[in-house]
Design an enzyme around this catalytic site. Structure first.
Site, PDB file in Angstrom:
ATOM      1  N   GLY A  12      62.950  36.590  26.009  1.00  0.00           N
ATOM      2  CA  GLY A  12      63.902  36.586  24.886  1.00  0.00           C
ATOM      3  C   GLY A  12      65.152  37.406  25.093  1.00  0.00           C
ATOM      4  O   GLY A  12      65.778  37.831  24.122  1.00  0.00           O
ATOM      5  N   SER A  13      65.575  37.581  26.363  1.00  0.00           N
ATOM      6  CA  SER A  13      66.793  38.383  26.542  1.00  0.00           C
ATOM      7  C   SER A  13      68.022  37.664  25.990  1.00  0.00           C
ATOM      8  O   SER A  13      68.959  38.311  25.525  1.00  0.00           O
ATOM      9  CB  SER A  13      66.990  38.767  28.014  1.00  0.00           C
ATOM     10  N   ASN A  14      68.026  36.340  26.011  1.00  0.00           N
ATOM     11  CA  ASN A  14      69.164  35.615  25.415  1.00  0.00           C
ATOM     12  C   ASN A  14      69.162  35.733  23.897  1.00  0.00           C
ATOM     13  O   ASN A  14      70.218  35.855  23.279  1.00  0.00           O
ATOM     14  CB  ASN A  14      69.150  34.140  25.832  1.00  0.00           C
ATOM     15  N   LYS A  88      59.690  23.764  26.572  1.00  0.00           N
ATOM     16  CA  LYS A  88      58.899  22.665  26.042  1.00  0.00           C
ATOM     17  C   LYS A  88      59.865  21.592  25.575  1.00  0.00           C
ATOM     18  O   LYS A  88      60.929  21.919  25.042  1.00  0.00           O
ATOM     19  CB  LYS A  88      58.120  23.220  24.845  1.00  0.00           C
ATOM     20  N   ASN A 104      71.300  24.294  24.022  1.00  0.00           N
ATOM     21  CA  ASN A 104      70.394  24.930  24.980  1.00  0.00           C
ATOM     22  C   ASN A 104      71.222  25.645  26.031  1.00  0.00           C
ATOM     23  O   ASN A 104      72.359  25.269  26.288  1.00  0.00           O
ATOM     24  CB  ASN A 104      69.536  23.845  25.654  1.00  0.00           C
ATOM     25  N   HIS A 106      71.112  26.660  30.096  1.00  0.00           N
ATOM     26  CA  HIS A 106      70.438  26.321  31.348  1.00  0.00           C
ATOM     27  C   HIS A 106      70.983  27.259  32.421  1.00  0.00           C
ATOM     28  O   HIS A 106      72.199  27.479  32.479  1.00  0.00           O
ATOM     29  CB  HIS A 106      70.741  24.852  31.693  1.00  0.00           C
ATOM     30  N   GLU A 176      74.761  34.607  31.262  1.00  0.00           N
ATOM     31  CA  GLU A 176      74.217  33.894  30.093  1.00  0.00           C
ATOM     32  C   GLU A 176      74.414  34.716  28.829  1.00  0.00           C
ATOM     33  O   GLU A 176      74.804  34.213  27.778  1.00  0.00           O
ATOM     34  CB  GLU A 176      72.712  33.625  30.268  1.00  0.00           C
TER      35      GLU A 176
HETATM   36  C1  GAR Z   1      67.098  31.911  30.895  1.00  0.00           C
HETATM   37  O1  GAR Z   1      67.554  32.188  32.186  1.00  0.00           O
HETATM   38  C2  GAR Z   1      67.398  30.481  30.530  1.00  0.00           C
HETATM   39  O2  GAR Z   1      68.612  30.012  31.046  1.00  0.00           O
HETATM   40  C3  GAR Z   1      66.248  29.767  31.174  1.00  0.00           C
HETATM   41  O3  GAR Z   1      65.137  30.580  30.885  1.00  0.00           O
HETATM   42  C4  GAR Z   1      65.568  31.946  30.857  1.00  0.00           C
HETATM   43  C5  GAR Z   1      65.050  32.577  29.592  1.00  0.00           C
HETATM   44  O4  GAR Z   1      65.254  33.958  29.652  1.00  0.00           O
HETATM   45  N1  GAR Z   1      66.082  28.454  30.642  1.00  0.00           N
HETATM   46  C6  GAR Z   1      65.705  27.417  31.395  1.00  0.00           C
HETATM   47  O5  GAR Z   1      65.405  27.508  32.576  1.00  0.00           O
HETATM   48  C7  GAR Z   1      65.645  26.079  30.641  1.00  0.00           C
HETATM   49  N2  GAR Z   1      65.642  24.990  31.551  1.00  0.00           N
HETATM   50  P1  GAR Z   1      65.140  34.867  28.352  1.00  0.00           P
HETATM   51  O6  GAR Z   1      63.778  34.569  27.724  1.00  0.00           O
HETATM   52  O7  GAR Z   1      65.232  36.266  28.865  1.00  0.00           O
HETATM   53  O8  GAR Z   1      66.271  34.494  27.435  1.00  0.00           O
END
Ligand code: GAR
Length: 195
Positions: A12-14, A88, A104, A106, A176
């Protein structure tokens, strides 16, 4: 005010970066709900410690996961659905209910490094394998297919000599965190102010 609901499966850092932008006053929105399909996801602990309403909704908790998600999104008066590491495929009913209002992030350039199986370090490994000198996160609209909606924002990140999937991934993740809230601001907050 714009009400965001975040969907996430992992640390969940984003989500934290978006919540920070809201707290700083840089993003004029409310993070009203965090939903995870994974009961042990760090994002749920983050939401709990920061007083953000959160829910665990998965095939284990609900016989009809898609219907439960739709109900939770609607109960939270969700304006925009923010996928942040949600590993998912979204239920088609959710995709159609939030068409044009679901995004989303990516961790690589699209369409070249997207699609089934392209997530996390797989993306960074593929970018390195392809010999690219540039990578970077892409924010895009959510459609019924993985990683196929229109691009809303991209932040170039250089690939450096000696990069590993992990080192490149760390640099992309930092990008990101700075990109996602800015795209939400540009695409959803500013247009609603001028209308
Ligand atoms: C992020 O790097 C995001 O771009 C990626 O998962 C990570 C989640 O990190 N998403 C994908 O790969 C989707 N295809 P987070 O939980 O620290 O936000």
């Amino acid at each position: 005010m714009l009400r965001l609901t975040a969907l996430a499966s992992g640390r969940g850092s984003n989500v934290a970066a978006i919540a920070d932008a809201v707290a700083r006053g840089d993003l004029d929105a409310t993070l009203g709900l965090v939903v995870s399909n994974n009961s042990s996801a760090g994002v749920l602990s983050y939401a709990q410690t920061h007083g953000i309403p959160c829910a665990h909704i998965s095939g284990k908790t609900h016989a009809d996961e898609g219907a439960a998600l739709l109900e939770a999104l609607s109960a939270a008066n969700t304006d925009v659905l923010v996928l942040a590491g949600y590993m998912k495929k979204l239920d088609p009913r959710v995709v159609s209910a939030y068409e044009g209002r679901a995004v989303n992030i990516h961790p690589g350039p699209l369409p070249d490094f997207g699609g089934r199986g392209m997530f996390g370090e797989h993306v960074h490994a593929a970018v390195l394998e392809a010999g690219r000198t540039q990578s970077g996160p892409t924010v895009h609209r959510v459609t019924a297919e993985y990683d196929e909606g229109a691009t809303l924002g991209f932040r170039p990140v250089p690939v450096l000599p000696g990069d590993t999937p992990r080192s490149l991934g760390e640099r992309v993740l930092a990008a990101e965190h700075d990109l996602y809230w800015r795209v939400l601001d540009e695409v959803f907050v500013r247009p609603s102010r001028s209308s």
